[in-house]
Design a protein around this motif. Structure first.
Motif, PDB file in Angstrom:
ATOM      1  N   ASP A   1       2.382   1.556  -3.464  1.00 42.20           N
ATOM      2  CA  ASP A   1       1.386   2.070  -4.405  1.00 42.20           C
ATOM      3  C   ASP A   1       1.133   3.557  -4.200  1.00 42.20           C
ATOM      4  O   ASP A   1       0.992   4.311  -5.169  1.00 42.20           O
ATOM      5  CB  ASP A   1       0.080   1.284  -4.288  1.00 42.20           C
ATOM      6  CG  ASP A   1       0.194  -0.131  -4.852  1.00 42.20           C
ATOM      7  OD1 ASP A   1       1.214  -0.444  -5.513  1.00 42.20           O
ATOM      8  OD2 ASP A   1      -0.733  -0.930  -4.631  1.00 42.20           O
ATOM      9  N   THR A   2       1.116   4.001  -2.956  1.00 44.84           N
ATOM     10  CA  THR A   2       0.930   5.424  -2.664  1.00 44.84           C
ATOM     11  C   THR A   2       2.022   6.251  -3.332  1.00 44.84           C
ATOM     12  O   THR A   2       1.745   7.300  -3.928  1.00 44.84           O
ATOM     13  CB  THR A   2       0.932   5.671  -1.137  1.00 44.84           C
ATOM     14  OG1 THR A   2      -0.180   4.973  -0.570  1.00 44.84           O
ATOM     15  CG2 THR A   2       0.841   7.147  -0.804  1.00 44.84           C
TER      16      THR A   2
ATOM     17  N   PHE B   1       1.430   6.153  -7.150  1.00 45.82           N
ATOM     18  CA  PHE B   1       0.272   6.991  -7.497  1.00 45.82           C
ATOM     19  C   PHE B   1       0.628   8.467  -7.383  1.00 45.82           C
ATOM     20  O   PHE B   1       0.215   9.283  -8.214  1.00 45.82           O
ATOM     21  CB  PHE B   1      -0.928   6.675  -6.611  1.00 45.82           C
ATOM     22  CG  PHE B   1      -1.423   5.239  -6.689  1.00 45.82           C
ATOM     23  CD1 PHE B   1      -1.077   4.395  -7.736  1.00 45.82           C
ATOM     24  CD2 PHE B   1      -2.232   4.731  -5.690  1.00 45.82           C
ATOM     25  CE1 PHE B   1      -1.535   3.081  -7.785  1.00 45.82           C
ATOM     26  CE2 PHE B   1      -2.698   3.428  -5.733  1.00 45.82           C
ATOM     27  CZ  PHE B   1      -2.343   2.597  -6.789  1.00 45.82           C
ATOM     28  N   TRP B   2       1.399   8.816  -6.341  1.00 43.21           N
ATOM     29  CA  TRP B   2       1.801  10.216  -6.150  1.00 43.21           C
ATOM     30  C   TRP B   2       2.609  10.707  -7.353  1.00 43.21           C
ATOM     31  O   TRP B   2       2.385  11.796  -7.866  1.00 43.21           O
ATOM     32  CB  TRP B   2       2.627  10.350  -4.863  1.00 43.21           C
ATOM     33  CG  TRP B   2       3.180  11.725  -4.652  1.00 43.21           C
ATOM     34  CD1 TRP B   2       2.551  12.775  -4.040  1.00 43.21           C
ATOM     35  CD2 TRP B   2       4.460  12.221  -5.060  1.00 43.21           C
ATOM     36  NE1 TRP B   2       3.362  13.881  -4.044  1.00 43.21           N
ATOM     37  CE2 TRP B   2       4.553  13.575  -4.669  1.00 43.21           C
ATOM     38  CE3 TRP B   2       5.550  11.661  -5.716  1.00 43.21           C
ATOM     39  CZ2 TRP B   2       5.671  14.359  -4.910  1.00 43.21           C
ATOM     40  CZ3 TRP B   2       6.669  12.441  -5.959  1.00 43.21           C
ATOM     41  CH2 TRP B   2       6.720  13.770  -5.553  1.00 43.21           C
TER      42      TRP B   2
ATOM     43  N   GLY C   1       0.084   9.748 -10.957  1.00 42.86           N
ATOM     44  CA  GLY C   1      -1.337  10.059 -11.097  1.00 42.86           C
ATOM     45  C   GLY C   1      -2.213   8.839 -11.340  1.00 42.86           C
ATOM     46  O   GLY C   1      -3.432   8.951 -11.443  1.00 42.86           O
ATOM     47  N   TYR C   2      -1.602   7.663 -11.447  1.00 41.91           N
ATOM     48  CA  TYR C   2      -2.405   6.449 -11.596  1.00 41.91           C
ATOM     49  C   TYR C   2      -3.164   6.191 -10.298  1.00 41.91           C
ATOM     50  O   TYR C   2      -2.807   6.698  -9.233  1.00 41.91           O
ATOM     51  CB  TYR C   2      -1.514   5.224 -11.880  1.00 41.91           C
ATOM     52  CG  TYR C   2      -0.997   5.144 -13.296  1.00 41.91           C
ATOM     53  CD1 TYR C   2      -1.851   4.874 -14.353  1.00 41.91           C
ATOM     54  CD2 TYR C   2       0.354   5.323 -13.579  1.00 41.91           C
ATOM     55  CE1 TYR C   2      -1.378   4.788 -15.659  1.00 41.91           C
ATOM     56  CE2 TYR C   2       0.840   5.241 -14.875  1.00 41.91           C
ATOM     57  CZ  TYR C   2      -0.039   4.976 -15.907  1.00 41.91           C
ATOM     58  OH  TYR C   2       0.427   4.892 -17.190  1.00 41.91           O
ATOM     59  N   ASN C   3      -4.208   5.360 -10.395  1.00 42.10           N
ATOM     60  CA  ASN C   3      -4.875   4.817  -9.217  1.00 42.10           C
ATOM     61  C   ASN C   3      -4.771   3.297  -9.336  1.00 42.10           C
ATOM     62  O   ASN C   3      -4.166   2.789 -10.284  1.00 42.10           O
ATOM     63  CB  ASN C   3      -6.330   5.311  -9.120  1.00 42.10           C
ATOM     64  CG  ASN C   3      -7.161   4.927 -10.340  1.00 42.10           C
ATOM     65  OD1 ASN C   3      -6.988   3.867 -10.942  1.00 42.10           O
ATOM     66  ND2 ASN C   3      -8.076   5.800 -10.730  1.00 42.10           N
ATOM     67  N   ALA C   4      -5.338   2.583  -8.383  1.00 46.98           N
ATOM     68  CA  ALA C   4      -5.193   1.117  -8.378  1.00 46.98           C
ATOM     69  C   ALA C   4      -5.700   0.496  -9.680  1.00 46.98           C
ATOM     70  O   ALA C   4      -5.045  -0.377 -10.262  1.00 46.98           O
ATOM     71  CB  ALA C   4      -5.928   0.522  -7.175  1.00 46.98           C
ATOM     72  N   LYS C   5      -6.851   0.952 -10.144  1.00 44.51           N
ATOM     73  CA  LYS C   5      -7.454   0.374 -11.345  1.00 44.51           C
ATOM     74  C   LYS C   5      -6.632   0.692 -12.600  1.00 44.51           C
ATOM     75  O   LYS C   5      -6.353  -0.199 -13.404  1.00 44.51           O
ATOM     76  CB  LYS C   5      -8.885   0.898 -11.501  1.00 44.51           C
ATOM     77  CG  LYS C   5      -9.669   0.262 -12.610  1.00 44.51           C
ATOM     78  CD  LYS C   5     -11.104   0.773 -12.629  1.00 44.51           C
ATOM     79  CE  LYS C   5     -11.885   0.136 -13.755  1.00 44.51           C
ATOM     80  NZ  LYS C   5     -13.272   0.631 -13.790  1.00 44.51           N
ATOM     81  N   SER C   6      -6.242   1.937 -12.761  1.00 43.74           N
ATOM     82  CA  SER C   6      -5.506   2.314 -13.977  1.00 43.74           C
ATOM     83  C   SER C   6      -4.097   1.721 -13.988  1.00 43.74           C
ATOM     84  O   SER C   6      -3.589   1.354 -15.056  1.00 43.74           O
ATOM     85  CB  SER C   6      -5.479   3.832 -14.149  1.00 43.74           C
ATOM     86  OG  SER C   6      -4.877   4.471 -13.050  1.00 43.74           O
TER      87      SER C   6
ATOM     88  N   GLU D   1       0.831  -1.203   0.000  1.00 43.57           N
ATOM     89  CA  GLU D   1       0.000   0.000   0.000  1.00 43.57           C
ATOM     90  C   GLU D   1       0.870   1.260   0.000  1.00 43.57           C
ATOM     91  O   GLU D   1       0.574   2.225  -0.708  1.00 43.57           O
ATOM     92  CB  GLU D   1      -0.960   0.021   1.200  1.00 43.57           C
ATOM     93  CG  GLU D   1      -2.055  -1.023   1.141  1.00 43.57           C
ATOM     94  CD  GLU D   1      -1.593  -2.455   1.463  1.00 43.57           C
ATOM     95  OE1 GLU D   1      -0.541  -2.644   2.138  1.00 43.57           O
ATOM     96  OE2 GLU D   1      -2.275  -3.398   1.012  1.00 43.57           O
TER      97      GLU D   1
END
Length: 116
Positions: free
Chosen positions: A33-34, A37-38, A41-46, A30
């Motif tokens: 991933d944070t 994503f930071w 700009g992706y999120n879990a799905k993308s 997690e």
């Protein structure tokens, strides 16, 4: 650096190595991933879509929703290169990600990693 070889590295093949690295140092997926994503700009799905389609790093970064404007605050040496001096934009983003993963694995506080 061999640009063509680096560009064609698959994100889906490197991501498990990132997981292994951070988990071996007591950090979580997690948190990893944070950080990703930071930066991207992706999120879990993308991000999962990029993994599923076996996107190489060039595609992964070119299709990133938005590179964080604070990414330029990432400085230091990774793999023998000073990240702020790398001229190729894709390789620089890859090294930004490597640097963030290193900082996470070394136990740096999340606020510092995310340049808050």
């Amino acid at each position: 650096m061999n640009k063509e070889r680096i560009y064609k590295l698959l994100f889906s093949s490197v991501y498990p190595l990132y997981i292994k690295k951070v988990e071996s140092k007591g950090r979580t997926v997690e948190e990893l991933d944070t950080v990703i994503f930071w930066l991207t700009g992706y999120n879990a799905k993308s991000m999962q879509k990029q993994i599923d389609k076996k996107a190489d790093f060039e595609t992964f970064f070119n299709e990133a929703p938005k590179i964080n404007p604070n990414a330029s605050k990432i400085t230091g040496v990774i793999c023998g290169y000073r990240v702020e001096e790398i001229e190729d934009p894709i390789i620089q983003k890859m090294r930004y990600l490597d640097k963030l993963v290193d900082e996470l694995a070394k136990g740096r506080k999340m606020e510092k990693i995310l340049r808050e």
